[in-house]
Write a protein that holds these residues in place. Structure first.
Motif, short mmCIF file in Angstrom:
data_model
loop_
_atom_site.label_atom_id
_atom_site.label_comp_id
_atom_site.label_asym_id
_atom_site.label_seq_id
_atom_site.Cartn_x
_atom_site.Cartn_y
_atom_site.Cartn_z
N SER A 128 33.91 48.03 23.43
CA SER A 128 33.09 48.06 24.65
C SER A 128 31.78 47.30 24.51
O SER A 128 31.09 47.08 25.52
CB SER A 128 32.79 49.52 25.02
N ARG A 129 31.42 46.88 23.31
CA ARG A 129 30.22 46.05 23.17
C ARG A 129 30.42 44.66 23.79
O ARG A 129 29.47 43.91 23.96
CB ARG A 129 29.81 45.94 21.70
N PHE A 130 31.66 44.34 24.14
CA PHE A 130 31.98 43.14 24.91
C PHE A 130 32.33 43.60 26.32
O PHE A 130 33.27 44.39 26.51
CB PHE A 130 33.18 42.40 24.32
N SER A 131 31.61 43.09 27.31
CA SER A 131 31.83 43.51 28.69
C SER A 131 32.04 42.28 29.57
O SER A 131 31.10 41.52 29.82
CB SER A 131 30.63 44.32 29.17
N PRO A 132 33.24 42.08 30.07
CA PRO A 132 33.47 40.91 30.92
C PRO A 132 33.09 41.20 32.36
O PRO A 132 33.04 42.34 32.80
CB PRO A 132 34.98 40.71 30.79
N GLU A 133 32.85 40.10 33.06
CA GLU A 133 32.52 40.20 34.48
C GLU A 133 32.98 38.94 35.18
O GLU A 133 32.82 37.84 34.66
CB GLU A 133 31.00 40.34 34.67
N CYS A 134 33.57 39.10 36.36
CA CYS A 134 34.02 37.95 37.14
C CYS A 134 33.37 38.03 38.52
O CYS A 134 33.95 38.63 39.44
CB CYS A 134 35.54 37.94 37.24
N PRO A 135 32.18 37.45 38.69
CA PRO A 135 31.45 37.57 39.96
C PRO A 135 32.18 36.92 41.14
O PRO A 135 32.07 37.39 42.28
CB PRO A 135 30.13 36.84 39.69
N ASN A 136 32.89 35.82 40.88
CA ASN A 136 33.70 35.17 41.92
C ASN A 136 34.79 34.36 41.23
O ASN A 136 34.89 34.34 40.01
CB ASN A 136 32.83 34.30 42.84
N SER A 137 35.58 33.68 42.04
CA SER A 137 36.77 33.02 41.48
C SER A 137 36.43 31.87 40.56
O SER A 137 37.31 31.40 39.83
CB SER A 137 37.66 32.53 42.62
N SER A 138 35.20 31.39 40.58
CA SER A 138 34.84 30.24 39.75
C SER A 138 34.08 30.62 38.48
O SER A 138 33.94 29.79 37.59
CB SER A 138 33.95 29.27 40.55
N LEU A 139 33.59 31.84 38.42
CA LEU A 139 32.69 32.23 37.35
C LEU A 139 33.26 33.37 36.52
O LEU A 139 33.89 34.29 37.05
CB LEU A 139 31.34 32.66 37.90
N PHE B 278 40.42 39.08 27.15
CA PHE B 278 40.49 39.58 28.52
C PHE B 278 41.17 38.54 29.42
O PHE B 278 41.09 37.34 29.17
CB PHE B 278 39.08 39.82 29.08
N VAL B 279 41.79 39.04 30.48
CA VAL B 279 42.33 38.19 31.53
C VAL B 279 41.88 38.74 32.87
O VAL B 279 42.01 39.94 33.13
CB VAL B 279 43.87 38.13 31.51
N TYR B 280 41.36 37.85 33.70
CA TYR B 280 41.06 38.19 35.09
C TYR B 280 42.03 37.45 35.98
O TYR B 280 42.29 36.25 35.80
CB TYR B 280 39.62 37.78 35.44
N SER B 281 42.55 38.18 36.96
CA SER B 281 43.45 37.59 37.93
C SER B 281 42.92 37.92 39.31
O SER B 281 42.77 39.10 39.65
CB SER B 281 44.86 38.15 37.76
N TYR B 282 42.61 36.90 40.07
CA TYR B 282 42.02 37.07 41.41
C TYR B 282 40.81 38.01 41.34
O TYR B 282 40.68 38.96 42.12
CB TYR B 282 43.08 37.59 42.39
N GLU B 283 39.95 37.71 40.39
CA GLU B 283 38.67 38.38 40.17
C GLU B 283 38.79 39.83 39.74
O GLU B 283 37.77 40.54 39.66
CB GLU B 283 37.77 38.30 41.42
N LYS B 284 39.99 40.26 39.40
CA LYS B 284 40.15 41.62 38.91
C LYS B 284 40.62 41.59 37.46
O LYS B 284 41.49 40.77 37.10
CB LYS B 284 41.15 42.39 39.77
N MET C 163 41.41 33.64 34.89
CA MET C 163 40.44 33.21 33.89
C MET C 163 40.54 34.12 32.69
O MET C 163 40.87 35.31 32.81
CB MET C 163 39.02 33.20 34.47
N TYR C 164 40.25 33.54 31.52
CA TYR C 164 40.53 34.21 30.25
C TYR C 164 39.34 34.08 29.29
O TYR C 164 38.64 33.07 29.31
CB TYR C 164 41.73 33.54 29.56
N TRP C 165 39.18 35.09 28.46
CA TRP C 165 38.30 34.98 27.29
C TRP C 165 39.14 35.11 26.03
O TRP C 165 39.97 36.03 25.91
CB TRP C 165 37.23 36.08 27.28
N TYR C 166 38.92 34.17 25.10
CA TYR C 166 39.56 34.21 23.79
C TYR C 166 38.46 34.23 22.73
O TYR C 166 37.39 33.66 22.90
CB TYR C 166 40.41 32.96 23.54
N LYS C 167 38.80 34.83 21.59
CA LYS C 167 37.91 34.82 20.42
C LYS C 167 38.64 34.07 19.30
O LYS C 167 39.83 34.30 19.06
CB LYS C 167 37.62 36.26 19.97
N GLN C 168 37.91 33.16 18.65
CA GLN C 168 38.53 32.39 17.58
C GLN C 168 37.64 32.42 16.34
O GLN C 168 36.51 31.91 16.36
CB GLN C 168 38.79 30.95 18.01
N LYS C 169 38.15 32.99 15.28
CA LYS C 169 37.47 32.96 13.99
C LYS C 169 37.82 31.65 13.28
O LYS C 169 38.82 31.00 13.59
CB LYS C 169 37.89 34.16 13.13
#
Lengths: 113, 115
Positions: free
Chosen positions: B62-73, B47-53, B32-38
């Motif tokens: 650091s004012r942006f903090s990602p979190e992946c609670p499980n594989s769907s979220l 950010f990229v999460y792979s297998y929840e990591k 799962m990925y977060w992108y920013k688009q102006k």
């Protein structure tokens, strides 16, 4: 880092006509994937078509087809029978095993009724 | 129809607020990925999460903090943002990160305005 270039910031086409959007890329890799994404005013990025670099045959999806020229590093998108719903920003993108998905700067396509 | 769902669609926040953007997918994707688009620009990977990591952080403040609670979220926690952080934030997912053949699918985005 790889670069993706879309030299046409804006294009327009009459409804029902055909239009071609250009994309070139720079890479030293031999195995990669190329994509065209469409972003309408709703802002969702929608995959239009994808091409595997190892395949010589050009990909097609209904009215959308690509002209993939690997040696020239060119990947153009042809839209046939243009429809009003095709109006959007179109992004060309590149991805490989060593590179993240990299987008071009986009081409805004306007359909003229 | 998108299979990557993002909430809220629009968010206005002050520079001292704490808010979160949420993303959900039920395609069984493990990346799962977060992108920013102006405006009038292409999306930029955050950010990229792979297998929840967390596997990729593109030097995001650091004012942006990602979190992946499980594989769907996938969440993006926002704190002390600046007006220049106003943008469309796109969530995306793919079957996994390692296989380049996997297509990346995007949500509709969350439009963030920082006042």
């Amino acid at each position: 880092a790889q670069t993706v270039t879309q030299s046409q910031p804006e294009m327009s086409v009459q409804e029902a006509e055909t239009v071609t959007l250009s994309c070139t890329y720079d890479t030293s890799e031999s195995d990669y994937y190329l994509f065209w994404y469409k972003q309408p005013p709703s802002r969702q990025m929608i995959l239009v078509i994808r091409q595997e670099a190892y395949k010589q045959q050009n990909a097609t999806e209904n009215r959308f087809s690509v002209n993939f020229q690997k040696a020239a590093k060119s990947f153009s998108l042809k839209i046939s029978d243009s429809q009003l719903g095709d109006a959007a920003m179109y992004f060309c993108a590149y991805r490989s095993s060593t590179e993240k998905l990299t987008f071009g700067t986009g081409t805004r396509l306007t359909i003229i009724p | 129809d998108t299979e990557v769902t993002q909430t809220p669609k629009h968010l206005v926040m002050g520079m001292t607020n704490k808010k979160s953007l949420k993303c959900e997918q039920h395609m069984g994707h493990r990346a799962m990925y977060w992108y920013k688009q102006k405006a009038k620009k292409p999306p930029e990977l955050m950010f990229v999460y792979s297998y929840e990591k967390l596997s990729i952080n593109e030097s995001v403040p650091s004012r942006f903090s990602p979190e992946c609670p499980n594989s769907s979220l996938l969440n993006l926690h926002l704190h002390a943002l600046q007006p220049e952080d106003s943008a469309l934030y796109l969530c995306a997912s793919s079957r996994d990160r390692e296989n380049t053949a996997n297509t990346i699918y995007f949500g509709e985005g969350s439009w963030l305005t920082v006042v």
